[in-house]
Design an enzyme around this catalytic site. Structure first.
Site, PDB file in Angstrom:
ATOM      1  N   GLY A  74       6.021   5.698  15.394  1.00 22.78           N
ATOM      2  CA  GLY A  74       4.798   5.603  14.599  1.00 22.78           C
ATOM      3  C   GLY A  74       3.550   5.812  15.442  1.00 22.78           C
ATOM      4  N   TYR A  88       3.212  -5.455   0.509  1.00 22.47           N
ATOM      5  CA  TYR A  88       3.129  -5.262   1.965  1.00 22.47           C
ATOM      6  C   TYR A  88       2.443  -6.450   2.623  1.00 22.47           C
ATOM      7  CZ  TYR A  88       1.128  -3.605   6.387  1.00 22.47           C
ATOM      8  OH  TYR A  88       0.734  -3.501   7.707  1.00 22.47           O
ATOM      9  N   ALA A 116       7.661  -1.903  13.878  1.00 20.99           N
ATOM     10  CA  ALA A 116       8.280  -1.167  12.768  1.00 20.99           C
ATOM     11  C   ALA A 116       7.882  -1.775  11.429  1.00 20.99           C
ATOM     12  CB  ALA A 116       9.798  -1.182  12.909  1.00 20.99           C
ATOM     13  N   ALA A 117       7.637  -0.920  10.454  1.00 23.10           N
ATOM     14  CA  ALA A 117       7.296  -1.396   9.107  1.00 23.10           C
ATOM     15  C   ALA A 117       7.265  -0.247   8.122  1.00 23.10           C
ATOM     16  CB  ALA A 117       5.917  -2.051   9.111  1.00 23.10           C
ATOM     17  N   GLU A 173      -4.674  -6.972   6.339  1.00 24.56           N
ATOM     18  CA  GLU A 173      -4.323  -7.013   4.913  1.00 24.56           C
ATOM     19  C   GLU A 173      -3.927  -8.420   4.479  1.00 24.56           C
ATOM     20  OE1 GLU A 173      -3.986  -4.432   2.202  1.00 24.56           O
ATOM     21  OE2 GLU A 173      -5.639  -3.971   3.530  1.00 24.56           O
ATOM     22  N   SER A 187      -1.451  -8.023  10.278  1.00 22.11           N
ATOM     23  CA  SER A 187      -2.434  -7.109   9.683  1.00 22.11           C
ATOM     24  C   SER A 187      -3.574  -7.858   9.001  1.00 22.11           C
ATOM     25  CB  SER A 187      -1.723  -6.243   8.645  1.00 22.11           C
ATOM     26  OG  SER A 187      -2.646  -5.610   7.808  1.00 22.11           O
TER      27      SER A 187
HETATM   28  P1  NDP Z   1       3.403   3.825  11.154  1.00 21.13           P
HETATM   29  O1  NDP Z   1       3.677   3.834   9.705  1.00 21.13           O
HETATM   30  O2  NDP Z   1       2.743   4.987  11.804  1.00 21.13           O
HETATM   31  O3  NDP Z   1       4.786   3.579  11.931  1.00 21.13           O
HETATM   32  C1  NDP Z   1       5.773   2.707  11.436  1.00 21.13           C
HETATM   33  C2  NDP Z   1       7.000   2.780  12.332  1.00 21.13           C
HETATM   34  O4  NDP Z   1       8.021   1.922  11.795  1.00 21.13           O
HETATM   35  C3  NDP Z   1       7.623   4.184  12.418  1.00 21.13           C
HETATM   36  O5  NDP Z   1       8.113   4.357  13.732  1.00 21.13           O
HETATM   37  C4  NDP Z   1       8.779   4.089  11.436  1.00 21.13           C
HETATM   38  O6  NDP Z   1       9.815   4.997  11.698  1.00 21.13           O
HETATM   39  C5  NDP Z   1       9.238   2.671  11.720  1.00 21.13           C
HETATM   40  N1  NDP Z   1      10.093   2.107  10.673  1.00 21.13           N
HETATM   41  C6  NDP Z   1       9.879   2.107   9.335  1.00 21.13           C
HETATM   42  N2  NDP Z   1      10.880   1.483   8.711  1.00 21.13           N
HETATM   43  C7  NDP Z   1      11.756   1.085   9.669  1.00 21.13           C
HETATM   44  C8  NDP Z   1      13.003   0.408   9.652  1.00 21.13           C
HETATM   45  N3  NDP Z   1      13.581   0.020   8.512  1.00 21.13           N
HETATM   46  N4  NDP Z   1      13.610   0.143  10.834  1.00 21.13           N
HETATM   47  C9  NDP Z   1      13.080   0.562  11.984  1.00 21.13           C
HETATM   48  N5  NDP Z   1      11.911   1.239  12.061  1.00 21.13           N
HETATM   49  C10 NDP Z   1      11.257   1.485  10.917  1.00 21.13           C
HETATM   50  O7  NDP Z   1       2.588   2.473  11.449  1.00 21.13           O
HETATM   51  P2  NDP Z   1       1.469   2.193  12.578  1.00 21.13           P
HETATM   52  O8  NDP Z   1       1.922   2.712  13.872  1.00 21.13           O
HETATM   53  O9  NDP Z   1       0.138   2.559  12.035  1.00 21.13           O
HETATM   54  O10 NDP Z   1       1.489   0.590  12.597  1.00 21.13           O
HETATM   55  C11 NDP Z   1       2.364  -0.131  13.469  1.00 21.13           C
HETATM   56  C12 NDP Z   1       2.579  -1.534  12.932  1.00 21.13           C
HETATM   57  O11 NDP Z   1       1.335  -2.216  12.853  1.00 21.13           O
HETATM   58  C13 NDP Z   1       3.161  -1.603  11.518  1.00 21.13           C
HETATM   59  O12 NDP Z   1       3.979  -2.761  11.463  1.00 21.13           O
HETATM   60  C14 NDP Z   1       1.953  -1.778  10.626  1.00 21.13           C
HETATM   61  O13 NDP Z   1       2.309  -2.423   9.428  1.00 21.13           O
HETATM   62  C15 NDP Z   1       1.090  -2.645  11.517  1.00 21.13           C
HETATM   63  N6  NDP Z   1      -0.343  -2.521  11.329  1.00 21.13           N
HETATM   64  C16 NDP Z   1      -0.947  -1.293  11.392  1.00 21.13           C
HETATM   65  C17 NDP Z   1      -2.309  -1.193  11.311  1.00 21.13           C
HETATM   66  C18 NDP Z   1      -2.993   0.130  11.369  1.00 21.13           C
HETATM   67  O14 NDP Z   1      -4.183   0.167  11.001  1.00 21.13           O
HETATM   68  N7  NDP Z   1      -2.361   1.185  11.827  1.00 21.13           N
HETATM   69  C19 NDP Z   1      -3.151  -2.405  11.183  1.00 21.13           C
HETATM   70  C20 NDP Z   1      -2.409  -3.635  11.174  1.00 21.13           C
HETATM   71  C21 NDP Z   1      -1.055  -3.677  11.256  1.00 21.13           C
HETATM   72  P3  NDP Z   1       9.752   6.538  11.143  1.00 21.13           P
HETATM   73  O15 NDP Z   1       8.883   7.284  12.118  1.00 21.13           O
HETATM   74  O16 NDP Z   1      11.167   6.929  11.165  1.00 21.13           O
HETATM   75  O17 NDP Z   1       9.133   6.482   9.772  1.00 21.13           O
HETATM   76  P1  GDR Z   2      -4.997   0.261   4.204  1.00 23.90           P
HETATM   77  O1  GDR Z   2      -5.198   1.798   4.596  1.00 23.90           O
HETATM   78  O2  GDR Z   2      -4.527   0.097   2.811  1.00 23.90           O
HETATM   79  O3  GDR Z   2      -6.263  -0.442   4.597  1.00 23.90           O
HETATM   80  O4  GDR Z   2      -3.791  -0.158   5.157  1.00 23.90           O
HETATM   81  P2  GDR Z   2      -5.394   3.115   3.695  1.00 23.90           P
HETATM   82  O5  GDR Z   2      -5.987   4.112   4.613  1.00 23.90           O
HETATM   83  O6  GDR Z   2      -4.154   3.459   2.976  1.00 23.90           O
HETATM   84  O7  GDR Z   2      -6.490   2.657   2.595  1.00 23.90           O
HETATM   85  C1  GDR Z   2      -7.798   2.262   2.961  1.00 23.90           C
HETATM   86  C2  GDR Z   2      -8.661   2.198   1.720  1.00 23.90           C
HETATM   87  O8  GDR Z   2      -8.889   3.521   1.234  1.00 23.90           O
HETATM   88  C3  GDR Z   2      -8.731   3.513  -0.177  1.00 23.90           C
HETATM   89  N1  GDR Z   2      -8.379   4.854  -0.652  1.00 23.90           N
HETATM   90  C4  GDR Z   2      -7.261   5.538  -0.366  1.00 23.90           C
HETATM   91  N2  GDR Z   2      -6.204   5.218   0.433  1.00 23.90           N
HETATM   92  C5  GDR Z   2      -5.204   6.125   0.571  1.00 23.90           C
HETATM   93  N3  GDR Z   2      -4.173   5.851   1.375  1.00 23.90           N
HETATM   94  N4  GDR Z   2      -5.236   7.336  -0.098  1.00 23.90           N
HETATM   95  C6  GDR Z   2      -6.269   7.683  -0.915  1.00 23.90           C
HETATM   96  O9  GDR Z   2      -6.264   8.766  -1.490  1.00 23.90           O
HETATM   97  C7  GDR Z   2      -7.333   6.748  -1.052  1.00 23.90           C
HETATM   98  N5  GDR Z   2      -8.513   6.766  -1.735  1.00 23.90           N
HETATM   99  C8  GDR Z   2      -9.122   5.624  -1.497  1.00 23.90           C
HETATM  100  C9  GDR Z   2      -7.629   2.482  -0.428  1.00 23.90           C
HETATM  101  O10 GDR Z   2      -7.642   2.054  -1.793  1.00 23.90           O
HETATM  102  C10 GDR Z   2      -8.043   1.396   0.564  1.00 23.90           C
HETATM  103  O11 GDR Z   2      -9.004   0.557   0.019  1.00 23.90           O
HETATM  104  C11 GDR Z   2      -3.741   0.254   6.522  1.00 23.90           C
HETATM  105  C12 GDR Z   2      -2.259   0.385   6.911  1.00 23.90           C
HETATM  106  O12 GDR Z   2      -2.197   0.946   8.187  1.00 23.90           O
HETATM  107  C13 GDR Z   2      -1.588  -0.972   6.927  1.00 23.90           C
HETATM  108  O13 GDR Z   2      -0.271  -0.845   7.453  1.00 23.90           O
HETATM  109  C14 GDR Z   2      -2.399  -1.909   7.800  1.00 23.90           C
HETATM  110  O14 GDR Z   2      -1.806  -3.191   7.810  1.00 23.90           O
HETATM  111  C15 GDR Z   2      -3.832  -1.979   7.309  1.00 23.90           C
HETATM  112  O15 GDR Z   2      -4.396  -0.679   7.339  1.00 23.90           O
HETATM  113  C16 GDR Z   2      -4.690  -2.878   8.199  1.00 23.90           C
END
Ligand code: NDP
Ligand code: GDR
Length: 374
Positions: A38, A186, A114-115, A165, A163
């Protein structure tokens, strides 16, 4: 003895190799990273390799290779003196694989990234989201607990990717003491994972930390999160491959930082004397509309000429306003973000313009349909 040499036979094509990480004076620390493929997994792995770690990542089986974000740091494991990142098949839904890899790899630090991380998608697949995000974290904690009980390796440290969230509808500024009010399957699952982590720390004395990270983005952000969806569209519209961008709620506010900065905070949490929970945020919040203004404006476009509101992107319950108070992380960890909002937007737009230019070459040569995003 460490026997972490079990590697998969994944062939990664076209990988540009990093220069070898510095040879440490002491034995390399070993990290196990779930979610290594990810956004955050890729930045964390680069960071840990630069610190001299050996990094083991769990990847899930997929019908296509899913290692695009780490191809550039992949070195064939047969080259054992240089290959310090190793990949193994595993899954958070498979408890036996988690315990087996812990016993094989013998990590010093475990990062659970992972998530099923898409909030809107969690309304579509709630059971699966809970299974991976909540119960998956529990499975990994339980694997760590039983691994410690069997081996006595109590120095092992665990990071849980929490998160903002989880705060959901609780108004900003949100800190470690702000009550959670999750607004999606989530977010509720992340709350469960948070409390499992606290409980395993209190019940078994495991060095386990929750990072409560606000949104963090980068050119490696998944393309269906709003920031990347926007910057991809900016690139493609500017280069003439696309005209419209369909979005949902533009009024939501987020505290957006740069993923590269945030993975350093994860590592810092695990280097402290005591395990604890930390909010990581820029402390600056912007609406989706502001993101549109800055990103389209940076290449001389007006977002209003291109954006169309589509009901399907609205969520059953929305999180309106997130803005973190990260004073604890700043004081205790000495962490602060290096990349601000404008710089982050520019970094993402610049990369996506370059990507669109490469797509244009394929379109002009007849290898790709302009509508098709690869
Ligand atoms: P991504 O969605 O980019 O990456 C998620 C990762 O989890 C990928 O490597 C995915 O694999 C893997 N994964 C999904 N399902 C499974 C499973 N069943 N078993 C093992 N691996 C799995 O997320 P981010 O890198 O953006 O985020 C990392 C973590 O931080 C997540 O837990 C997310 O919820 C959390 N988070 C993210 C934030 C953000 O703003 N980015 C903010 C706060 C928390 P694959 O590549 O195969 O899909
Ligand atoms: P978020 O991120 O829900 O905060 O979760 P996302 O970018 O999906 O949404 C942010 C805001 O934008 C609004 N929005 C849209 N969102 C998406 N995805 N697509 C659209 O077309 C769109 N239009 C408007 C959403 O309603 C929302 O308010 C992310 C993820 O990385 C989580 O895993 C993580 O935990 C949180 O950030 C912190």
């Amino acid at each position: 003895a460490r026997s972490g040499s079990t590697t998969t036979d994944i062939a990664v094509a076209n990988g540009k190799h990093h220069s070898p990480s510095p040879a440490p004076a002491q034995p390399r620390k070993i990290a196990l990273v779930t979610g290594i493929t990810g956004q955050d997994g890729s930045y964390l792995t680069e960071f840990l390799l630069s610190k001299g770690y050996e990094v083991h990542g769990l990847i899930r089986r997929s019908s296509n290779f899913n290692t695009q974000r780490i191809n550039h740091i992949y070195i064939d494991p047969h080259n054992s003196h240089k290959a310090h990142m190793k990949l193994h098949y595993g899954d958070l839904s498979d408890a036996s694989s988690l315990r087996r890899w812990l016993d094989t790899i013998l990590p010093d630090e475990v990062y659970n990234l992972a998530a099923q991380s898409h909030v809107a998608v969690s309304f579509e697949i709630p059971d699966y989201t809970a299974d991976v995000v909540a119960t998956g974290a529990l499975r990994l904690l339980e694997a760590v607990r039983s691994h410690i009980a069997a081996t006595g390796r109590s120095h092992i440290r665990y990071y849980q990717a929490g998160s903002s969230e989880m705060f959901g509808s609780t108004p900003p500024p949100q800190s470690e003491t702000t009550p959670f009010h999750p607004r999606s399957p989530y977010a509720a699952s992340k709350c469960a994972a948070h409390w499992y982590t606290v409980n395993y720390r209190e019940a078994y004395g495991i060095f386990a930390c929750n990072g409560i990270l606000f949104n963090h983005e980068s050119p490696r952000r998944g393309e269906n999160f709003v920031t990347r969806k926007i910057t991809r569209a900016v690139g493609r519209i500017k280069i003439g491959l696309q005209n419209k961008l369909f979005l949902g709620n533009l009024q939501a506010s987020r505290d957006w930082g740069f993923a590269g900065d945030y993975v350093e905070a994860m590592w810092m949490m695990l280097q402290q004397d005591k395990p604890d929970d930390y909010v990581v945020a820029t402390e600056e919040s912007h609406t989706v509309e502001e993101f549109l203004e800055v990103s389209f404006g940076s290449v001389g476009l007006n977002w209003k000429d291109h954006v169309v509101i589509d009901k399907r992107y609205f969520r059953p319950t929305e999180v309106d306003n997130l803005k973190g108070d990260s004073s604890k992380a700043r004081q205790v960890l000495g962490w602060k973000p290096k990349v601000g909002f404008e710089k982050l937007v520019k970094m993402m737009v610049d990369e996506d313009i370059e990507l669109a230019k490469r797509e244009k070459v394929l379109v002009d040569a007849g290898y790709m349909d302009a509508q098709q995003q690869p």
